[in-house]
Design a protein around this motif. Sequence first.
Motif, PDB file in Angstrom:
ATOM      1  N   PRO A 204       0.836  -1.209   0.000  1.00  0.00           N
ATOM      2  CA  PRO A 204       0.000   0.000   0.000  1.00  0.00           C
ATOM      3  C   PRO A 204       0.870   1.258   0.000  1.00  0.00           C
ATOM      4  CG  PRO A 204       0.059  -0.947   2.193  1.00  0.00           C
ATOM      5  CD  PRO A 204       0.759  -1.928   1.297  1.00  0.00           C
ATOM      6  N   LYS A 205       0.265   2.379  -0.421  1.00  0.00           N
ATOM      7  CA  LYS A 205       1.013   3.645  -0.456  1.00  0.00           C
ATOM      8  C   LYS A 205       1.481   4.027   0.936  1.00  0.00           C
ATOM      9  CE  LYS A 205      -1.330   7.406  -1.210  1.00  0.00           C
ATOM     10  NZ  LYS A 205      -2.164   8.387  -1.930  1.00  0.00           N
ATOM     11  N   SER A 206       0.620   3.805   1.924  1.00  0.00           N
ATOM     12  CA  SER A 206       1.007   4.065   3.310  1.00  0.00           C
ATOM     13  C   SER A 206       0.170   3.200   4.239  1.00  0.00           C
ATOM     14  CB  SER A 206       0.826   5.541   3.670  1.00  0.00           C
ATOM     15  OG  SER A 206      -0.556   5.872   3.696  1.00  0.00           O
ATOM     16  N   MET A 207       0.716   2.930   5.432  1.00  0.00           N
ATOM     17  CA  MET A 207      -0.010   2.149   6.425  1.00  0.00           C
ATOM     18  C   MET A 207       0.249   2.790   7.789  1.00  0.00           C
ATOM     19  SD  MET A 207      -0.250  -1.995   6.832  1.00  0.00           S
ATOM     20  CE  MET A 207       1.497  -2.299   7.057  1.00  0.00           C
ATOM     21  N   THR A 208      -0.820   2.959   8.555  1.00  0.00           N
ATOM     22  CA  THR A 208      -0.739   3.586   9.870  1.00  0.00           C
ATOM     23  C   THR A 208      -1.422   2.696  10.894  1.00  0.00           C
ATOM     24  OG1 THR A 208      -0.790   5.792   8.863  1.00  0.00           O
ATOM     25  CG2 THR A 208      -1.278   5.655  11.220  1.00  0.00           C
ATOM     26  N   VAL A 209      -0.831   2.585  12.069  1.00  0.00           N
ATOM     27  CA  VAL A 209      -1.409   1.800  13.159  1.00  0.00           C
ATOM     28  C   VAL A 209      -1.851   2.752  14.261  1.00  0.00           C
ATOM     29  CG1 VAL A 209      -1.026   0.007  14.889  1.00  0.00           C
ATOM     30  CG2 VAL A 209       0.085  -0.159  12.638  1.00  0.00           C
ATOM     31  N   ALA A 210      -3.139   2.667  14.632  1.00  0.00           N
ATOM     32  CA  ALA A 210      -3.668   3.474  15.740  1.00  0.00           C
ATOM     33  C   ALA A 210      -3.975   2.549  16.909  1.00  0.00           C
ATOM     34  CB  ALA A 210      -4.943   4.195  15.298  1.00  0.00           C
ATOM     35  N   ASN A 211      -3.511   2.937  18.105  1.00  0.00           N
ATOM     36  CA  ASN A 211      -3.740   2.090  19.273  1.00  0.00           C
ATOM     37  C   ASN A 211      -3.746   2.944  20.539  1.00  0.00           C
ATOM     38  OD1 ASN A 211      -4.106  -0.675  20.205  1.00  0.00           O
ATOM     39  ND2 ASN A 211      -2.176  -0.386  21.290  1.00  0.00           N
ATOM     40  N   ARG A 212      -4.400   2.423  21.569  1.00  0.00           N
ATOM     41  CA  ARG A 212      -4.459   3.140  22.834  1.00  0.00           C
ATOM     42  C   ARG A 212      -3.059   3.239  23.447  1.00  0.00           C
ATOM     43  NH1 ARG A 212      -9.090   4.034  25.057  1.00  0.00           N
ATOM     44  NH2 ARG A 212     -10.027   2.225  24.032  1.00  0.00           N
ATOM     45  N   THR A 213      -2.279   2.135  23.324  1.00  0.00           N
ATOM     46  CA  THR A 213      -0.906   2.115  23.845  1.00  0.00           C
ATOM     47  C   THR A 213       0.068   2.296  22.688  1.00  0.00           C
ATOM     48  OG1 THR A 213      -1.627   0.533  25.533  1.00  0.00           O
ATOM     49  CG2 THR A 213       0.743   0.799  25.223  1.00  0.00           C
ATOM     50  N   LEU A 214       0.773   3.413  22.659  1.00  0.00           N
ATOM     51  CA  LEU A 214       1.637   3.722  21.524  1.00  0.00           C
ATOM     52  C   LEU A 214       2.823   2.763  21.414  1.00  0.00           C
ATOM     53  CD1 LEU A 214       1.709   7.635  21.474  1.00  0.00           C
ATOM     54  CD2 LEU A 214       0.524   6.076  19.926  1.00  0.00           C
ATOM     55  N   ASP A 215       3.377   2.337  22.541  1.00  0.00           N
ATOM     56  CA  ASP A 215       4.526   1.431  22.494  1.00  0.00           C
ATOM     57  C   ASP A 215       4.179   0.130  21.773  1.00  0.00           C
ATOM     58  OD1 ASP A 215       6.179   3.180  23.752  1.00  0.00           O
ATOM     59  OD2 ASP A 215       5.947   2.310  25.766  1.00  0.00           O
ATOM     60  N   ARG A 216       3.013  -0.396  22.071  1.00  0.00           N
ATOM     61  CA  ARG A 216       2.600  -1.638  21.415  1.00  0.00           C
ATOM     62  C   ARG A 216       2.353  -1.398  19.926  1.00  0.00           C
ATOM     63  NH1 ARG A 216      -1.999  -5.908  23.582  1.00  0.00           N
ATOM     64  NH2 ARG A 216      -1.578  -7.511  22.010  1.00  0.00           N
ATOM     65  N   ALA A 217       1.788  -0.251  19.593  1.00  0.00           N
ATOM     66  CA  ALA A 217       1.566   0.096  18.188  1.00  0.00           C
ATOM     67  C   ALA A 217       2.896   0.190  17.447  1.00  0.00           C
ATOM     68  CB  ALA A 217       0.800   1.406  18.084  1.00  0.00           C
ATOM     69  N   ARG A 218       3.900   0.778  18.105  1.00  0.00           N
ATOM     70  CA  ARG A 218       5.212   0.924  17.458  1.00  0.00           C
ATOM     71  C   ARG A 218       5.864  -0.429  17.198  1.00  0.00           C
ATOM     72  NH1 ARG A 218       5.844   5.247  21.278  1.00  0.00           N
ATOM     73  NH2 ARG A 218       5.566   7.269  20.246  1.00  0.00           N
ATOM     74  N   ASN A 219       5.709  -1.356  18.133  1.00  0.00           N
ATOM     75  CA  ASN A 219       6.281  -2.691  17.937  1.00  0.00           C
ATOM     76  C   ASN A 219       5.751  -3.341  16.663  1.00  0.00           C
ATOM     77  OD1 ASN A 219       7.758  -2.539  20.289  1.00  0.00           O
ATOM     78  ND2 ASN A 219       6.200  -3.544  21.539  1.00  0.00           N
TER      79      ASN A 219
END
Length: 418
Positions: A204-219
Motif C-alpha cells: 500500500p502507499k502508506s499504512m498507519t497503526v492506531a492504538n491506545r498504547t503507543l509502544d505496542r503500536a510501534r512494535n
Amino acid sequence: MTIVALGINHKTASVDLREKVAFSAEQLDRALQQLTMQDEFAESVIVSTCNRTEIYCSLESGTPEQVLQWLAEFHCLDIEELADNVYSYDHNDAIAHLMKVACGLDSLVLGEPQILGQIKQAYASAKKNGGVGVLFERLFQRTFSVAKQVRTETNIGASAVSVAYAAVNLAKHIYGQLNNTSVLLIGAGETIELVARHIHQHSPKSMTVANRTLDRARNLADEFAAGVISLAQLPEQLANADIVISSTASTLPIIGKGVVEQALRTRKNKPMLFIDIAVPRDIESQVAELDDAYLYSVDDLQAIVSENMATRELAAQQAQSIIAAKVEEFASWLKSLDSLDMIRDYRNEVTQTKEQLLERALSQLASGKEPDKVMVELANKLTNRLMHAPTKAIKDAAEKGELGQLAQMKKMLGINQE
C-alpha cells in the motif's frame, strides 16, 4: 526398509506439550546428527513448527516404538505421556501423510501454504546433516511436486478462510490494486497483526497503526514501516485513510457516524472502506447509512469465510484423489527397487558361478586336457549349477500341490506354455 512417520500436532496435544517436543534451530542439527549415527535409522527428516513436530524415518531394522523412545529421550520427556499424544504411520500411510501435510490438508487452517515451505526447509536441514539418501530424495521431491500439482489443479488455496485474510481480500476486490491506497489499522492485537502482514504483501502507499498504547503500536508498525497514532488522534487523521480496518477490545464504538461525516467532507466525498472485525463493534453501524462510506462487519466476513471453507473442502477431496494416485506411483517405484536388488544379486551369483567354472576349465586346458572334453564338462557343470535352485523349487511346489506357484515359475523360466 520401512518408511515411518511419527508425530504430534494441534489435534493430538496441548500447546504446552507441543512446545516441549518442538526442536529449536540449534537442537535440530544435533538431533539429525544423532539419528544418522544410529544403525536403525537409514534416513531421517524432522519437521518442527508451532503446530506440529514430525519425524520421518526409513528404518533398516527399527520400529516406530524406537523412534518414540528416541524422541522422548532427546527432550527428556516421560515416554508414557508422549505415547498418549502421538500418532504414527508406516509404509504407504506414512507416504500419504507426508503428502497431505505438504498440501495443507492436515493444517489448522485447511490448505494454508506456509507448511510446504517449512517441509522444504526441514528437508534441506536433513540433507545438510546427512539424513537424506536416495529413498528420501525421491520421496520429498515427489512430495513437493504433488503439492504444486494440488495448488495448480484445485482451489485448495484460492479462497480466504481467515477473517484477517478475508478482510484484505475484500479490500483488494473493491480497490483492485492496493498500491495507491492509504490504510489505517486500529488496534495492535493478533488479528490486526495478521491483517498487517497480508496488507503489506500488496505494498500500500502508506499504512498507519492506531492504538491506545503507543509502544505496542510501534512494535507492530516498525515491522512494516508503518506510521503510529493514538486513538485520540483518530478524528483528525481519519480523512487520510482510504481503507480502515479495526479490531480492538473496546466495549464501546471508537468511530462514530459524525466523525466519518467530517472525514468525508474533508476528503470531498472520496469513498472510504470500513471493515470492522471487532466484537463488540468498533464502528457504529450507522456509518453504513452515509454515502461514500462502505461498512462491512465481522458477520459479513464470516459469511465469506464459511463459503470459502466449503470451496476448500471440495478442493481437499480432489487433492486426496491426486495424493492417492501419487502414493501408488511411489509404492510401485519402491517395489521396483526390490526387483532391482534381486536382479543384481542373481546376476552376481551367476557371474560368480561362471567365473569359478571358467577358471577350472582354463586350468584344465593349461594342463593339457583335451579341449572338447573341457568344453563339455564346462557346459554340463554350468547347466547343472544354474538348474539346481529352480529344479528344487519346482519339486517342492509340486510336492505341496502349489499349482499357482508352479504356473508362475513356468512363466518365469520361459517354459513353452503349449
